[in-house]
Design an enzyme around this catalytic site. Structure first.
Site, PDB file in Angstrom:
ATOM      1  N   ARG A   1      -2.674  -4.539   4.311  1.00 62.08           N
ATOM      2  CA  ARG A   1      -1.548  -3.758   3.808  1.00 62.08           C
ATOM      3  C   ARG A   1      -0.522  -4.729   3.220  1.00 62.08           C
ATOM      4  NH1 ARG A   1       1.646  -6.149   6.219  1.00 62.08           N
ATOM      5  NH2 ARG A   1       3.257  -5.032   5.117  1.00 62.08           N
ATOM      6  N   GLY A   2       0.479  -4.161   2.536  1.00 61.72           N
ATOM      7  CA  GLY A   2       1.413  -5.005   1.792  1.00 61.72           C
ATOM      8  C   GLY A   2       0.952  -5.026   0.340  1.00 61.72           C
ATOM      9  N   ALA A   3       1.908  -4.779  -0.560  1.00 61.23           N
ATOM     10  CA  ALA A   3       1.533  -4.528  -1.956  1.00 61.23           C
ATOM     11  C   ALA A   3       0.684  -5.640  -2.590  1.00 61.23           C
ATOM     12  CB  ALA A   3       2.803  -4.262  -2.770  1.00 61.23           C
TER      13      ALA A   3
ATOM     14  N   ASP B   1       7.066  -2.006  -3.075  1.00 59.50           N
ATOM     15  CA  ASP B   1       5.719  -1.565  -3.454  1.00 59.50           C
ATOM     16  C   ASP B   1       5.652  -1.198  -4.928  1.00 59.50           C
ATOM     17  OD1 ASP B   1       5.964  -1.128  -0.424  1.00 59.50           O
ATOM     18  OD2 ASP B   1       3.820  -1.179  -0.879  1.00 59.50           O
TER      19      ASP B   1
ATOM     20  N   ASN C   1       9.951   1.257  -1.463  1.00 60.49           N
ATOM     21  CA  ASN C   1       9.535   0.341  -0.390  1.00 60.49           C
ATOM     22  C   ASN C   1       9.379   1.140   0.901  1.00 60.49           C
ATOM     23  OD1 ASN C   1       8.901  -2.402   0.436  1.00 60.49           O
ATOM     24  ND2 ASN C   1      10.769  -2.306   1.662  1.00 60.49           N
TER      25      ASN C   1
HETATM   26  O1  MRU Z   1       2.504   0.556   4.213  1.00 65.47           O
HETATM   27  P1  MRU Z   1       2.549  -0.932   4.000  1.00 65.47           P
HETATM   28  O2  MRU Z   1       2.619  -1.704   5.279  1.00 65.47           O
HETATM   29  O3  MRU Z   1       1.463  -1.410   3.064  1.00 65.47           O
HETATM   30  O4  MRU Z   1       3.930  -1.160   3.259  1.00 65.47           O
HETATM   31  C1  MRU Z   1       4.276  -2.455   2.893  1.00 65.47           C
HETATM   32  C2  MRU Z   1       5.664  -2.558   2.422  1.00 65.47           C
HETATM   33  O5  MRU Z   1       6.370  -1.585   2.254  1.00 65.47           O
HETATM   34  C3  MRU Z   1       6.140  -3.905   2.041  1.00 65.47           C
HETATM   35  O6  MRU Z   1       7.505  -4.026   2.313  1.00 65.47           O
HETATM   36  C4  MRU Z   1       5.877  -4.066   0.551  1.00 65.47           C
HETATM   37  O7  MRU Z   1       4.497  -3.977   0.288  1.00 65.47           O
HETATM   38  C5  MRU Z   1       6.394  -5.319  -0.041  1.00 65.47           C
HETATM   39  S1  MRU Z   1       5.746  -6.707   0.779  1.00 65.47           S
HETATM   40  C6  MRU Z   1       5.013  -7.756   0.020  1.00 65.47           C
END
Ligand code: MRU
Length: 341
Positions: free
Chosen positions: A33-35, A223, A233
């Protein structure tokens, strides 16, 4: 090969993916997870599709890549890095003129180039972001934006880590980030690795600390950023930004240009993923589920922070300030250009 983020911090386990369907599933189920991390996972999903394809022709492989890209794209809707990474590969695969084996090799090397570029981009953002951090700062951070959320290093947490490595004394108030607790589980785990001091707070405590003057900066990732600088986000970012704005604490979103989507004029056009209500309902207290049996819940995974609440966006190409419509198009060519050509 992915770190299974669902298992942290209890155990550090890696999973090996063999097919693009497994890659899509890993994104959907939040193994990864994480963009930026899900974008690069999707790129390697296409590499798996190319390697697994038995087609003797480039056209046959391309057809399979297009199918795989649709499956990967559908895995999660909000982070635009997914579409960006898939397009970065398809844009080169469509006009490809070599043999089938050459196309397979090209897709793999392109995925690797995007992964390598991600690390370099994160470190550049880290340097720009660290410039905004002063010695002695306490920073509220939301969700997880560290090495786990990218290929390595991270976005907002990468900037905090860079400041720490530069010798600045920083302290992080880690929003636990309900409902999946990316802050309490993942950000705290990473901060332990980097020996950066922190305290975990529940999301609702942020306003209290901001109001008392205990916090000098708010930092998070994104995101997707709309053309006007509205930021999608992790859910809770909007309330955090409102509280920071009210208390005149600067709010910085640290975002690679791959998260900027010039095709959406404002945040209202960004699709918000709604996840299973069980993520909200299944909190346990003394072994018992807290909510009554049959309780209902809502679970939007992201929210939109309007650009007026954002002090600056930190990209790999520099720090951009309002009005974002103008400054973002200078930071990002907004023409689909991707690093590594
Ligand atoms: O649902 P997730 O855990 O994938 O959400 C991630 C986030 O909202 C992060 O803050 C976002 O991807 C930026 S981080 C590199």
């Amino acid at each position: 090969v992915l770190i299974d983020q669902r298992r942290l911090p209890a155990s550090l386990e890696v999973v090996r993916l063999a097919t693009y369907q497994e890659a899509a599933n890993a994104i959907r189920e939040m193994v990864v997870r994480g963009a930026p991390a899900i974008g690069i996972t999707a790129a390697f999903g296409l590499a798996l599709a190319a390697v697994r394809s038995t087609s003797p022709t480039p056209a046959g492989i391309l057809a399979e890549l297009e199918v795989a890209a649709r499956t990967l794209q559908a895995a999660r809707p909000t982070a635009v890095n997914l579409r960006w990474a898939l397009n970065a590969i398809l844009a080169g695969a469509r006009p490809f003129t070599g043999s089938a084996d050459q196309l397979r090799a090209w897709v793999c090397s392109r995925a690797q180039a995007l992964a390598d570029a991600d690390v370099e981009i994160n470190k550049r953002m880290g340097v720009h972001g660290a410039d905004l951090i002063d010695d002695g700062d306490t920073i509220i951070h939301h969700c997880n934006t560290g090495a786990l959320a990218a290929v390595d290093w991270g976005t907002a947490l990468g900037a905090i880590r860079m400041a720490h490595e530069q010798g600045k004394r920083v302290r992080v108030l880690v929003d636990e980030t309900r409902p999946r607790l990316q802050g309490a589980r993942l950000t705290a785990w990473e901060l332990d690795q980097y020996s950066i001091p922190y305290d975990i707070i529940t999301d609702g405590m942020a306003g209290h600390f901001l109001q008392r003057g205990d916090v000098q900066k708010v930092m998070f990732g994104a995101d997707r950023v709309a053309k006007n600088g509205d930021v999608a986000n992790k859910i809770g970012t909007y309330m955090l930004s409102l509280a920071a704005f009210e208390n005149r604490v600067p709010v910085y979103a640290v975002v690679p240009t791959s998260s900027i989507d010039a095709s959406v004029p404002t945040g209202t056009q960004i699709p918000i993923e709604e996840r299973d209500p069980s993520e909200v309902l299944e909190i346990r207290y003394q072994g018992e589920q807290v909510a009554p049996a049959g309780a209902h819940a809502r679970n939007p995974a992201f929210d939109i922070t309007p650009n007026r609440l954002i002090t600056a966006l930190v990209t790999e190409n520099g720090i951009v300030y309002p009005p974002f419509d103008e400054s973002l198009s200078q930071a990002n060519p907004l023409d689909g250009t991707v690093p590594g050509g």
